[in-house]
Design a protein around this motif. Structure first.
Motif: not given
Length: 726
Positions: A1-2, A8-10, A12-16, A480-481
């Motif tokens: 994973m780049s 982007e994955w992070l 998506a799981r932790d907005p902002g 949270p993540v």
């Protein structure tokens, strides 16, 4: 994973990246205070309290508001935190005194959050301060060092809230309300136009605006749940807005099904409502002054004259009469909306005209201080029927029991047992059981890593000091993540790294930590199973059952008062009280995670039940205010139809009331009942037939208003009773 994909994955799981930023603040401030006291001052006691001061207020607390507001809340809570540390230090002399204090502190701190979200968000942290201080060693002489470390940690955390990676200010619920008012204004203005045509997506926009006002769709920190007059007024404004949007949507559907038939007087009333909604939106968004109900005065007087004119009274104009009655309902709701918004904005409102027998009136809280309203909410929830009261009792009992067990077994590092109890305690047995597995598995995994770490690193303190910041960063961001289990695992390792810097640590510490977590978790689960195991889901069913019961009773009583002159009871007042409890229960339920309802596993449209209660109160009070007792008795046919409709509504609601009270699963719903002629259509036809095309007494038209009200309620309750509240 780049790297980009990982970010982007992070996100998506932790907005902002809110959790990551908060974890960075907590880790940096906790370690700064710890290192300064441990290595700068050589004071181990101050070091551990500085560490916990930052962790408790930053990692275990969730204070809503802007960064400046959160910082102010932490500093304001510092005296209370110091008092709890002092109390724990004194009561820690015996296990039984510590446990008794834990019972009182656990209950009071949890219950105090009933009307203050910021205080409620600090509950876990404040309890942790007492927990830390009441455990051995019993050393009152170290109180000064404890308080100094505590103050250091809290002040550092408050500073970080403002200056270190501060969060974006949360959105405002008032802005959601303003957007809904703008949507309603546009739809009402289109319905008032000559063509009465709305854009194709207007109905979807009205539905979306209603959905955005639901608390379940609103982040925790945006919810107006405090006891202040402003928050009460905003919540009440949302209730009026939901009813206004529903009636506007109904009017739009009628216009599409029966185009034409525009009544100029009703159009002016809709135009006035559109203007009021526009002013509400400007006022709430800060772009204009507080709204006024002045647009209604002339339009309402004009409509009152027009609706009884010979032209309108023609039997061919049933659709016009129906549209006018809905427009009048929208106008009454809009006037109440304006009053509530004025309270929210701090503007003056007219004196309360609610008769003494019907009080408290809808705006009883206007002009009262936040402190007095907070006291009112504390008294209102001091009952076993309140979810807040139940949760406070459960937490107090669980913490006290865990403290007694730890003291009786003389467990080392027993404070972890109580911290585990706080972690797993939900508002229901299901929620508590759900938290047990990740708590145990995460702690077990972390304990295994701790054993290896302590065996490998041994007494090399510098290694532990270097590992502490990244470990705490992972501890507070992983939960949270990645999930609670990961957070528990990293927290276990981080705690071991911290305590290894205060004295010799051996691999056996890992087993001690796991044992403490198991004892604390099982204690919390047992108390959760024995004390109100249904939690928020069960209590919400009971609260909504009472609300439906009181609402349909109030409808029957109101109709009997208007058509028979029966002595008015206090059903509307009881409905208001039931609505308050139901709204509070819904707010608590909306905050629960993974708390399923064992008897009714489908998600429920609780908001529809709350909206029903609001409709009953809003229109019921309007009819009582504008139509004297027994005024409709002179039109026996219409009066009988209204009583029949009220009775039918009550019968429709009773199975649903019983179902909500039951703890047993409900059988699948049967076929929906065959459609019948609506009450409003029958009553409108009766009134127009009686008028004979002549100008009539305006009183019969209150029968039309009541019929519109009953039909709207019947539609909602029938949908709930047929499909279940889903």
């Amino acid at each position: 994973m780049s790297r980009r994909d990982g970010l982007e994955w992070l996100r998506a799981r932790d907005p902002g990246l809110r959790a990551v930023r908060r974890s960075a603040r907590v880790a940096l401030m906790a370690c700064t205070g710890f290192y300064a006291a441990r290595y700068g001052l050589g004071n181990d006691v101050a070091a551990i309290y500085a560490l916990f001061g930052a962790i408790a207020t930053g990692g275990m607390s969730f204070v809503p508001g802007t960064p400046r507001e959160r910082a102010g809340t932490l500093l304001a809570a510092l005296p209370a935190a110091a008092a709890l540390v002092a109390l724990g230090t004194v009561l820690g002399v015996h296990s039984w005194t510590a446990a008794l204090g834990m019972l009182v502190v656990g209950f009071l701190v949890s219950y105090a959050g009933v009307g203050a979200p910021r205080l409620g968000g600090l509950a876990g942290g404040l309890q942790a301060f007492y927990i830390l201080a009441c455990f051995p060693p019993y050393a009152p002489a170290t109180l000064a060092s404890r308080l100094a470390g505590l103050a250091t940690g809290v002040v550092l955390m408050a500073t970080a809230e403002m200056w270190l990676l501060p969060d974006t200010p949360p959105g405002r619920y008032a802005d959601r309300l303003a957007r809904a008012a703008t949507t309603a204004s546009g739809a009402l203005r289109a319905l008032a136009a000559q063509t009465r045509s709305l854009p194709l997506d207007s109905l979807e926009q009205l539905t979306t605006a209603s959905q955005e006002l639901r608390l379940s769709k609103v982040p925790d920190e945006e919810r107006p749940t405090s006891a202040s007059a402003r928050h009460r007024a905003i919540c009440q404004s949302a209730a009026y807005m939901l009813h206004l949007l529903a009636q506007t949507r109904q009017l739009a559907q009628d216009a599409r099904e029966a185009p034409g038939g525009r009544d100029p007087a009703a159009a002016r009333l809709l135009e006035a409502s559109a203007t009021a909604c526009h002013d509400v939106a400007r006022g709430l968004s800060g772009q204009g002054p507080a709204p006024s109900d002045a647009p209604y005065a002339a339009a309402a007087a004009d409509f009152a004259t027009s609706r009884i004119s010979p032209v309108t009274c023609s039997p061919r104009n049933a659709a016009v009469v129906r549209g006018g009655a809905i427009a009048l309902d929208i106008a009454h709701t809009g006037a109440s909306l304006v009053t509530a918004v004025r309270i929210a904005l701090g503007a003056s409102i007219p004196a309360d005209t609610t008769p003494p027998a019907q009080r408290p009136g809808p705006f009883w809280y206007a002009g009262r201080s936040t402190l007095s309203l907070y006291a009112c909410r504390l008294r209102a929830h001091l009952t076993p029927r309140s979810v807040y009261f139940q949760n406070a009792v459960r937490i107090g009992l669980a913490l006290a029991a865990a403290r007694l067990i730890v003291g009786g077994l003389d467990l080392a590092h027993g404070l972890w047992a109580l911290l585990a109890t706080i972690t797993v305690m939900g508002t229901s047995a299901t929620g508590t059981r759900t938290a047990l597995r990740p708590a145990f598995s995460g702690t077990l995994a972390g304990a295994a890593v701790v054993a290896v770490m302590l065996y490998t690193v041994t007494d090399h303190v510098a290694v532990y000091a270097a590992l502490l910041p990244p470990l705490y960063l992972l501890a507070f961001s992983a939960g949270p993540v990645l999930g609670m289990g990961w957070g528990q695992a990293f927290s276990t390792v981080a705690a071991a790294a911290a305590f290894a810097q205060l004295g010799p640590a051996r691999p056996g510490l890992a087993a001690v930590r796991f044992t403490d977590v198991v004892i604390g978790g099982l204690t919390g689960a047992l108390i959760g199973l024995l004390a109100w195991p249904q939690g928020g889901a069960g209590e919400l069913r009971q609260a909504c059952s009472r609300l439906l019961d009181q609402s349909t009773r109030a409808v029957t009583e109101t109709i009997d008062t208007l058509t028979r002159g029966s002595t008015s009871d206090d059903a509307l007042a009881r409905t208001r009280l039931a609505l308050v409890i139901a709204e509070e229960s819904y707010a608590q339920y909306a905050n629960e995670r993974d708390d399923t309802d064992p008897a009714h596993d489908a998600d429920k449209d609780w908001m529809a039940i709350l909206l029903t209660g609001n409709q009953v109160i809003t229109m019921g009070q309007s009819l009582v205010d504008h139509c004297s007792s027994g005024a409709l008795a002179a039109w026996p046919l219409s009066a009988a139809r209204l009583r029949d409709a009220a009775h039918r509504l009550r019968l429709t609601a009773l199975p649903l009331v019983d179902d909500l009270r039951s703890s047993k699963p409900r059988p699948p719903p049967g076929e929906p009942p065959a459609p019948s002629t609506r009450t409003d259509s029958i009553v409108i036809a009766d009134v127009l037939t009686d008028s004979g095309g002549r100008a009539t007494d305006p009183l019969p038209y209150y029968a039309v208003d009541a019929a519109i009200w009953l039909t709207s309620l019947q539609r909602v309750v029938t949908a709930l009773a047929t499909t279940g509240p889903s």
